[in-house]
Design a protein around this motif. Structure first.
Motif, mmCIF file in Angstrom:
data_model
loop_
_atom_site.group_PDB
_atom_site.id
_atom_site.type_symbol
_atom_site.label_atom_id
_atom_site.label_comp_id
_atom_site.label_asym_id
_atom_site.label_seq_id
_atom_site.Cartn_x
_atom_site.Cartn_y
_atom_site.Cartn_z
ATOM 1 N N VAL A 37 6.264 -21.085 -16.800
ATOM 2 C CA VAL A 37 6.188 -22.072 -15.718
ATOM 3 C C VAL A 37 6.618 -21.428 -14.405
ATOM 4 O O VAL A 37 7.348 -20.429 -14.385
ATOM 5 C CB VAL A 37 7.099 -23.293 -15.998
ATOM 6 N N ASP A 38 6.162 -22.017 -13.298
ATOM 7 C CA ASP A 38 6.703 -21.657 -11.991
ATOM 8 C C ASP A 38 7.189 -22.892 -11.240
ATOM 9 O O ASP A 38 7.563 -22.829 -10.081
ATOM 10 C CB ASP A 38 5.708 -20.851 -11.149
ATOM 11 N N PHE A 39 7.172 -24.050 -11.937
ATOM 12 C CA PHE A 39 7.760 -25.285 -11.428
ATOM 13 C C PHE A 39 8.343 -26.023 -12.612
ATOM 14 O O PHE A 39 7.665 -26.221 -13.624
ATOM 15 C CB PHE A 39 6.711 -26.152 -10.736
ATOM 16 N N LEU A 40 9.616 -26.449 -12.513
ATOM 17 C CA LEU A 40 10.266 -27.087 -13.656
ATOM 18 C C LEU A 40 11.377 -28.009 -13.158
ATOM 19 O O LEU A 40 12.338 -27.561 -12.518
ATOM 20 C CB LEU A 40 10.854 -26.020 -14.587
ATOM 21 N N THR A 41 11.244 -29.306 -13.434
ATOM 22 C CA THR A 41 12.273 -30.262 -13.058
ATOM 23 C C THR A 41 12.585 -31.201 -14.204
ATOM 24 O O THR A 41 11.746 -31.460 -15.064
ATOM 25 C CB THR A 41 11.840 -31.120 -11.845
ATOM 26 N N LEU A 100 11.835 -25.451 -23.842
ATOM 27 C CA LEU A 100 10.691 -25.014 -23.055
ATOM 28 C C LEU A 100 9.914 -23.969 -23.843
ATOM 29 O O LEU A 100 10.478 -22.969 -24.287
ATOM 30 C CB LEU A 100 11.169 -24.427 -21.719
ATOM 31 N N GLY A 101 8.626 -24.200 -24.015
ATOM 32 C CA GLY A 101 7.812 -23.269 -24.784
ATOM 33 C C GLY A 101 6.698 -22.624 -23.991
ATOM 34 O O GLY A 101 5.865 -21.917 -24.564
ATOM 35 N N ASN A 102 6.671 -22.834 -22.679
ATOM 36 C CA ASN A 102 5.566 -22.344 -21.863
ATOM 37 C C ASN A 102 6.083 -21.583 -20.641
ATOM 38 O O ASN A 102 7.174 -21.858 -20.132
ATOM 39 C CB ASN A 102 4.703 -23.517 -21.372
ATOM 40 N N VAL A 123 15.076 -21.781 -25.735
ATOM 41 C CA VAL A 123 16.441 -22.261 -25.967
ATOM 42 C C VAL A 123 16.424 -23.785 -26.025
ATOM 43 O O VAL A 123 15.829 -24.440 -25.165
ATOM 44 C CB VAL A 123 17.398 -21.782 -24.853
ATOM 45 N N ARG A 124 17.068 -24.353 -27.007
ATOM 46 C CA ARG A 124 17.130 -25.809 -27.149
ATOM 47 C C ARG A 124 18.300 -26.355 -26.327
ATOM 48 O O ARG A 124 19.459 -26.001 -26.566
ATOM 49 C CB ARG A 124 17.297 -26.193 -28.614
ATOM 50 N N SER A 176 4.881 -26.336 -32.191
ATOM 51 C CA SER A 176 4.429 -26.404 -30.802
ATOM 52 C C SER A 176 4.736 -25.044 -30.195
ATOM 53 O O SER A 176 5.387 -24.202 -30.836
ATOM 54 C CB SER A 176 5.190 -27.503 -30.057
ATOM 55 N N PRO A 177 4.298 -24.765 -28.978
ATOM 56 C CA PRO A 177 4.634 -23.471 -28.386
ATOM 57 C C PRO A 177 6.130 -23.187 -28.339
ATOM 58 O O PRO A 177 6.551 -22.022 -28.423
ATOM 59 C CB PRO A 177 4.039 -23.578 -26.971
ATOM 60 N N SER A 178 6.955 -24.224 -28.229
ATOM 61 C CA SER A 178 8.403 -24.006 -28.155
ATOM 62 C C SER A 178 9.023 -23.672 -29.501
ATOM 63 O O SER A 178 10.155 -23.178 -29.556
ATOM 64 C CB SER A 178 9.087 -25.245 -27.569
ATOM 65 N N THR A 179 8.321 -23.945 -30.595
ATOM 66 C CA THR A 179 8.887 -23.678 -31.919
ATOM 67 C C THR A 179 8.346 -22.402 -32.550
ATOM 68 O O THR A 179 8.555 -22.171 -33.738
ATOM 69 C CB THR A 179 8.652 -24.869 -32.868
ATOM 70 N N ILE A 180 7.664 -21.577 -31.770
ATOM 71 C CA ILE A 180 7.250 -20.263 -32.272
ATOM 72 C C ILE A 180 7.906 -19.178 -31.424
ATOM 73 O O ILE A 180 7.364 -18.082 -31.237
ATOM 74 C CB ILE A 180 5.714 -20.106 -32.294
ATOM 75 N N LEU A 181 9.110 -19.501 -30.923
ATOM 76 C CA LEU A 181 9.876 -18.574 -30.104
ATOM 77 C C LEU A 181 11.235 -18.321 -30.740
ATOM 78 O O LEU A 181 11.724 -19.123 -31.539
ATOM 79 C CB LEU A 181 10.084 -19.158 -28.695
#
Length: 678
Positions: A166-170, A162-164, A105-106, A220-225
């Motif tokens: 994660v278990d930590f995000l700030t 976000l394209g990955n 989501v952008r 990037s990983p976020s643009t193939i979602l």
């Protein structure tokens, strides 16, 4: 203690020209453009105004600074968040968004920042820190180097997807230098609900298939979602990693390789029957510092030992990266941006230590590591004569030495006024003599012609100018399609373009799809499709199809086009066909074909005619135009100035019309001789 964020160095585009009066064009955008691009209202998922007297979830990033609610100053209301006692520039306030931010989501993220009294001005940034247990922490910049003063509030705002996993995000705010105290206020994170990807607009890769088998986009990983993945599957059959295969992404520490993001992109491409371009083995930017450090950890100087060490590191890197993806990469940008603007070798650390041997060896080792990949030398501004000549001389020299250079890649980072079609054609012709294929590797068109302007909206005039420039360039590409093996756009849609943050953070619209993944007028200009998704007859039956900035079926024609004129009695060595390709209130698109029906070639041709109803040409492609009143004179471009026997050249234009009719001209002359009118 958390390290400072990784800095992503962006490419530089030079040669920008002054802004022309593009807003004065006669083209009226069709109604479908506004409707298709109307976005829904944003949904706010996280906000903080600090008016309740708490930090509202913000905490400190380091261990020494203080983050506290304050009444000293406020952007709105009476409170803000004060940050003080910092020991490093990266220390400051952070907000946990792990449970809020969804992958794919952008989001638009913004915050107001102000330096403490007496601190003066300093550059600030807004970024994301993310990590997954067992992997390296990553730092993604949302916006950087925005000047913030102590005399007023400055908004930091940008978009992030976000394209990955994660278990930590700030999300956090930091200064790029210094440790002054500062304040933040009115933080917001929102998204605009995505519009469905259009399925009735045809396909970019399908429309361009008669010219090129590979039509690609940088991802990037976020643009193939999510929706962007759907868009990619419809319109593209080739991908290139914008950053995931560069040295700092794959080998940040010597001998320790990280392929997570690159694997994600390659696996997506493989699953969807797409080709992959590799970018890049060697670049003067985004290369870790250790690469240029000697055996003692000091910065390298030009010694024989350092040259050997540097080239050994280069070989190890190429062997590892090319070896991992052997057979999965259609082409590699082996070396990237190796020339200055005057065509001389760039004085990078690579060149200082190894001279041209870093280029020679990079190609040689890449061929050995992946014999099936096309090997390219890639650079920008190759439409500029001095740089084009420098590239020609370099490739000619190295190929003469037996270095396996298969391809010259032209990035083609352009703007709405530059480059010209003739300069683009000259570039393609120049490298054709080298017996290499050519690839358009990083195509985009900025709406800006300088490095300082900033618009709050993308206007219809911008969209018109964008479509016109794209059409002019792609007309050249199509005319010389045999010289080009692939075309790649540098991004999927406007929101993920690098031009949103370089050279400054500003709104830009450089691609064929907008931030809501909807097609723009530039899409029709490039493809020659119409809104029903079908190819026009002209596209289907000619080797160099005329395309239209405005599809004819997309606009309401309030005054019907007049019928074709009858053949006149003139029997000169030429035949002219004039057609109205599209017509709308106050404007139309014209198409003129000139055929040599004589027995000798016609060189340096000029075609003249007279309009009968006050028509005025505002844009013309495939030639140059002068108009005096009703009298029009069109001269051929550098690449089509000669018409062989039985050959045809095509000229298109946009024009206004203000009379009751839009009659076609009844007589044409070529180099002063009357032509048959068909």
């Amino acid at each position: 203690m958390n390290p400072p964020p990784r800095r992503r160095v962006r490419k530089v585009v030079v040669g920008l020209t002054a802004l022309a009066a593009t807003a004065a064009t006669a083209l009226v955008l069709p109604s479908f453009f506004t409707a298709a691009n109307a976005a829904a209202d944003p949904v706010v998922v996280k906000s903080a105004d600090f008016e309740d007297g708490t930090t509202q979830g913000f905490t400190r990033r380091g261990t020494v600074e203080t983050v506290a609610n304050s009444t000293t100053v406020a952007h709105a209301g009476s409170r803000s968040l004060a940050v003080s006692a910092r020991a490093s520039s990266w220390q400051g306030p952070q907000l946990d968004v792990l449970s809020t931010m969804q992958k794919g989501v952008r989001y638009t993220i913004s915050v107001w920042v102000r330096q403490a009294s007496g601190a003066g001005t300093a550059p600030y940034g807004l970024s994301v820190e993310r990590r997954l247990t067992g992997t390296t922490t990553a730092y993604d910049n949302i916006v950087r180097n925005v000047s913030v003063s102590d005399s007023g509030w400055t908004q930091l705002t940008g978009s992030y997807t976000l394209g990955n996993d994660v278990d930590f995000l700030t999300v956090y705010v930091e200064s790029q230098s210094g440790t002054f105290d500062f304040f933040i206020d009115d933080f917001s994170m929102s998204y605009v609900p995505a519009q469905p990807v259009q399925t009735n607009v045809g396909s970019l890769k399908g429309a361009l298939a008669p010219y090129w088998s590979q039509v690609g986009a940088a991802v990037s990983p976020s643009t193939i979602l999510a929706g962007k993945a759907d868009l990619l599957k419809i319109h593209y059959n080739s991908l290139v990693a914008g950053n995931a295969m560069k040295w700092d992404a794959t080998e940040k520490t010597e001998g320790v390789f990280s392929y997570g993001d690159a694997d994600t992109i390659v696996n997506f491409a493989t699953a969807n029957n797409m080709k992959v371009r590799g970018h890049t083995f060697v670049w003067h930017n985004q290369t870790p510092a250790w690469v240029f450090q000697d055996a003692n950890g000091a910065t390298m100087t030009a010694t024989a030992a350092n040259k050997t060490l540097l080239l050994n590191r280069l070989k190890a890197h190429i062997d590892a990266l090319a070896g991992r993806y052997k057979g999965k990469i259609s082409a590699w940008d082996v070396v990237n941006e190796v020339l200055n603007e005057d065509g001389t070798p760039r004085n990078s650390m690579w060149y200082q230590i190894a001279g041209l041997d870093y280029i020679r060896n990079a190609f040689t080792w890449a061929r050995a590591a992946d014999p099936g990949a096309v090997l390219c030398i890639n650079d920008y501004n190759l439409t500029v004569g001095s740089k084009r000549d420098g590239m020609y001389n370099l490739v000619n020299q190295l190929k003469g030495e037996g270095i396996p250079i298969d391809c010259v890649g032209s990035q083609m980072h352009n703007n709405i006024n530059w480059p010209t079609a003739s300069d683009t054609s000259a570039m393609l012709d120049k490298f054709a003599a080298l017996n290499v294929t050519q690839q358009i590797t990083e195509m985009d068109v900025s709406i800006y012609t300088d490095n300082t302007s900033s618009y709050t909206t993308v206007t219809d005039a911008h969209q018109t100018a964008l479509a016109t420039r794209y059409k002019a360039l792609f007309d050249v590409f199509k005319a010389k399609a045999s010289l080009i093996s692939s075309v790649t756009f540098w991004g999927v849609s406007d929101d993920d373009s690098w031009l949103q943050t370089w050279p400054i953070a500003r709104l830009d619209a450089p691609l064929l799809f907008d931030s809501q993944l909807q097609v723009k007028p530039a899409y029709w200009a490039v493809t020659g499709l119409n809104p029903s998704g079908t190819v026009t007859t002209a596209v289907a039956t000619t080797t160099r199809p005329p395309t239209s900035a405005v599809p004819t079926s997309a606009v309401a024609t309030t005054r019907p086009p007049t019928s074709a004129v009858a053949t006149t009695g003139s029997t000169g060595p030429c035949r002219v066909t004039y057609a109205v390709a599209g017509q709308w209130p106050s404007g139309f698109q014209g198409d003129v074909k000139v055929t040599n029906t004589g027995t000798t070639a016609i060189n340096n041709w000029t075609l003249t005619w007279t309009f009968a109803n006050g028509q005025t040409i505002s844009q013309l492609w495939n030639g140059s135009v002068t108009q005096s009143g009703a009298n029009v004179s069109v001269a051929g471009a550098a690449w089509n100035s000669s018409i062989a026997v039985n050959a045809t050249v095509n000229v298109g234009f946009l024009a206004s019309w203000n009379d009751a009719t839009n009659a076609r001209p009844t007589a044409f002359s070529l180099n002063g001789t009357a032509c048959t009118v068909a």
